[in-house]
Motif scaffolding. Sequence first.
Motif, short mmCIF file in Angstrom:
data_model
loop_
_atom_site.label_atom_id
_atom_site.label_comp_id
_atom_site.label_asym_id
_atom_site.label_seq_id
_atom_site.Cartn_x
_atom_site.Cartn_y
_atom_site.Cartn_z
N ALA A 29 -4.75 -6.17 10.62
CA ALA A 29 -3.49 -5.83 11.28
C ALA A 29 -3.31 -4.33 11.29
CB ALA A 29 -2.32 -6.48 10.58
N THR A 30 -2.50 -3.85 12.25
CA THR A 30 -2.20 -2.44 12.33
C THR A 30 -0.75 -2.25 12.76
OG1 THR A 30 -2.87 -0.31 13.30
CG2 THR A 30 -3.02 -2.24 14.71
N ILE A 31 -0.17 -1.12 12.38
CA ILE A 31 1.23 -0.83 12.69
C ILE A 31 1.37 0.64 13.05
CG2 ILE A 31 1.84 -0.38 10.27
CD1 ILE A 31 4.52 -1.84 10.88
N SER A 32 2.23 0.91 14.02
CA SER A 32 2.43 2.28 14.48
C SER A 32 3.24 3.09 13.47
CB SER A 32 3.15 2.27 15.83
OG SER A 32 4.44 1.69 15.69
N THR A 33 3.35 4.37 13.73
CA THR A 33 4.07 5.27 12.82
C THR A 33 5.53 4.84 12.63
OG1 THR A 33 4.52 6.73 14.68
CG2 THR A 33 2.60 7.26 13.32
N SER A 34 6.16 4.38 13.70
CA SER A 34 7.56 3.98 13.63
C SER A 34 7.75 2.56 13.15
CB SER A 34 8.21 4.12 15.00
OG SER A 34 7.64 3.17 15.90
N GLY A 35 6.68 1.77 13.26
CA GLY A 35 6.77 0.35 12.92
C GLY A 35 7.10 -0.53 14.10
N ARG A 74 6.37 -1.70 7.51
CA ARG A 74 6.30 -0.46 6.75
C ARG A 74 7.70 0.04 6.44
NH1 ARG A 74 2.90 3.59 10.05
NH2 ARG A 74 3.47 5.02 8.35
N ASP A 75 7.79 0.80 5.36
CA ASP A 75 9.02 1.46 4.97
C ASP A 75 8.66 2.92 4.74
OD1 ASP A 75 11.26 2.52 3.74
OD2 ASP A 75 11.65 0.77 2.54
N ASN A 76 8.92 3.76 5.72
CA ASN A 76 8.51 5.16 5.61
C ASN A 76 9.28 5.91 4.52
OD1 ASN A 76 6.50 5.00 7.55
ND2 ASN A 76 7.88 5.58 9.23
N ALA A 77 10.47 5.46 4.22
CA ALA A 77 11.24 6.10 3.14
C ALA A 77 10.57 5.90 1.79
CB ALA A 77 12.66 5.57 3.12
N LYS A 78 9.80 4.82 1.67
CA LYS A 78 9.09 4.51 0.43
C LYS A 78 7.60 4.79 0.53
CE LYS A 78 12.35 0.93 -1.04
NZ LYS A 78 12.51 -0.50 -1.43
N ASN A 79 7.16 5.36 1.66
CA ASN A 79 5.73 5.63 1.86
C ASN A 79 4.88 4.38 1.65
OD1 ASN A 79 6.44 8.28 2.30
ND2 ASN A 79 5.04 9.14 0.79
N CYS A 129 0.87 -1.18 0.00
CA CYS A 129 0.00 0.00 0.00
C CYS A 129 0.90 1.23 0.00
CB CYS A 129 -0.90 -0.01 1.22
SG CYS A 129 -1.86 1.51 1.46
N VAL A 130 0.82 2.00 -1.07
CA VAL A 130 1.64 3.20 -1.19
C VAL A 130 0.80 4.42 -0.87
CG1 VAL A 130 3.06 4.60 -2.73
CG2 VAL A 130 3.07 2.11 -2.94
N GLY A 131 1.34 5.28 -0.02
CA GLY A 131 0.65 6.50 0.35
C GLY A 131 1.28 7.73 -0.28
N SER A 132 0.45 8.67 -0.66
CA SER A 132 0.95 9.92 -1.23
C SER A 132 1.28 10.89 -0.11
CB SER A 132 -0.10 10.54 -2.14
OG SER A 132 -1.22 10.91 -1.37
N GLY A 133 2.02 11.93 -0.44
CA GLY A 133 2.27 12.99 0.52
C GLY A 133 3.54 12.79 1.34
N ARG A 134 3.97 13.89 1.96
CA ARG A 134 5.23 13.88 2.68
C ARG A 134 5.08 13.53 4.16
NH1 ARG A 134 7.19 19.77 1.04
NH2 ARG A 134 4.94 20.07 1.21
N THR A 135 3.83 13.28 4.61
CA THR A 135 3.61 13.03 6.03
C THR A 135 3.21 11.60 6.30
OG1 THR A 135 1.31 13.77 5.83
CG2 THR A 135 2.95 15.43 6.43
N PHE A 136 3.54 10.70 5.39
CA PHE A 136 3.14 9.29 5.55
C PHE A 136 3.59 8.75 6.90
CE2 PHE A 136 1.86 5.20 4.05
CZ PHE A 136 2.77 4.30 4.56
N SER A 137 4.78 9.13 7.35
CA SER A 137 5.32 8.59 8.59
C SER A 137 4.56 9.03 9.83
CB SER A 137 6.80 8.98 8.73
OG SER A 137 6.92 10.38 8.75
N SER A 138 3.65 9.98 9.69
CA SER A 138 2.87 10.43 10.84
C SER A 138 1.55 9.67 10.98
CB SER A 138 2.58 11.93 10.74
OG SER A 138 1.70 12.21 9.67
N TYR A 139 1.32 8.72 10.07
CA TYR A 139 0.08 7.94 10.10
C TYR A 139 0.33 6.52 10.59
CZ TYR A 139 -2.01 11.60 7.22
OH TYR A 139 -2.50 12.79 6.76
N ALA A 140 -0.50 6.10 11.54
CA ALA A 140 -0.60 4.67 11.82
C ALA A 140 -1.38 4.04 10.67
CB ALA A 140 -1.30 4.43 13.15
N MET A 141 -1.00 2.82 10.33
CA MET A 141 -1.61 2.17 9.18
C MET A 141 -2.30 0.87 9.59
SD MET A 141 -0.86 4.25 6.78
CE MET A 141 -1.38 3.26 5.36
#
Length: 123
Positions: free
Chosen positions: A49-55, A72-77, A22-34
């Motif tokens: 399943a769910t994952i925190s902002t940091s993983g 998650r890979d926040n560098a790749k959103n 799942c790819v997210g747009s925008g520069r604030t992806f790392s601020s979202y729990a997924m």
Amino acid sequence: QVQLVESGGGLVQPGGSLRLSCVGSGRTFSSYAMGWFRQAPGKEREFVATISTSGRSTNYAVSVKGRFTISRDNAKNTVYLQMNSLKPEDTALYYCAARTYYIADAETKYDYWGQGTQVTVSS
């Protein structure tokens, strides 16, 4: 705001594996729990399943624990769902979702949703 696009679904035999992305747009992806949710035909959408902002924190539905892994890979959103030992009952449309900050397993707590990717487990 974030837009989400899932991929990686398909047809797999029982016991097989798939990895959803799942790819997210925008520069604030790392601020979202997924989160990942799924909806089978004729059934309500359910938490997977769910994952925190940091993983560092994750949570799983009992039905998938030990078989599925969220990461998650926040560098790749991008957030992933590795699904192993798949069963026919895992057949569903899989959605990823985002919410600010904290993990949650209730779909009502998520603000943004993708369109879904179909997973079919059948011989």
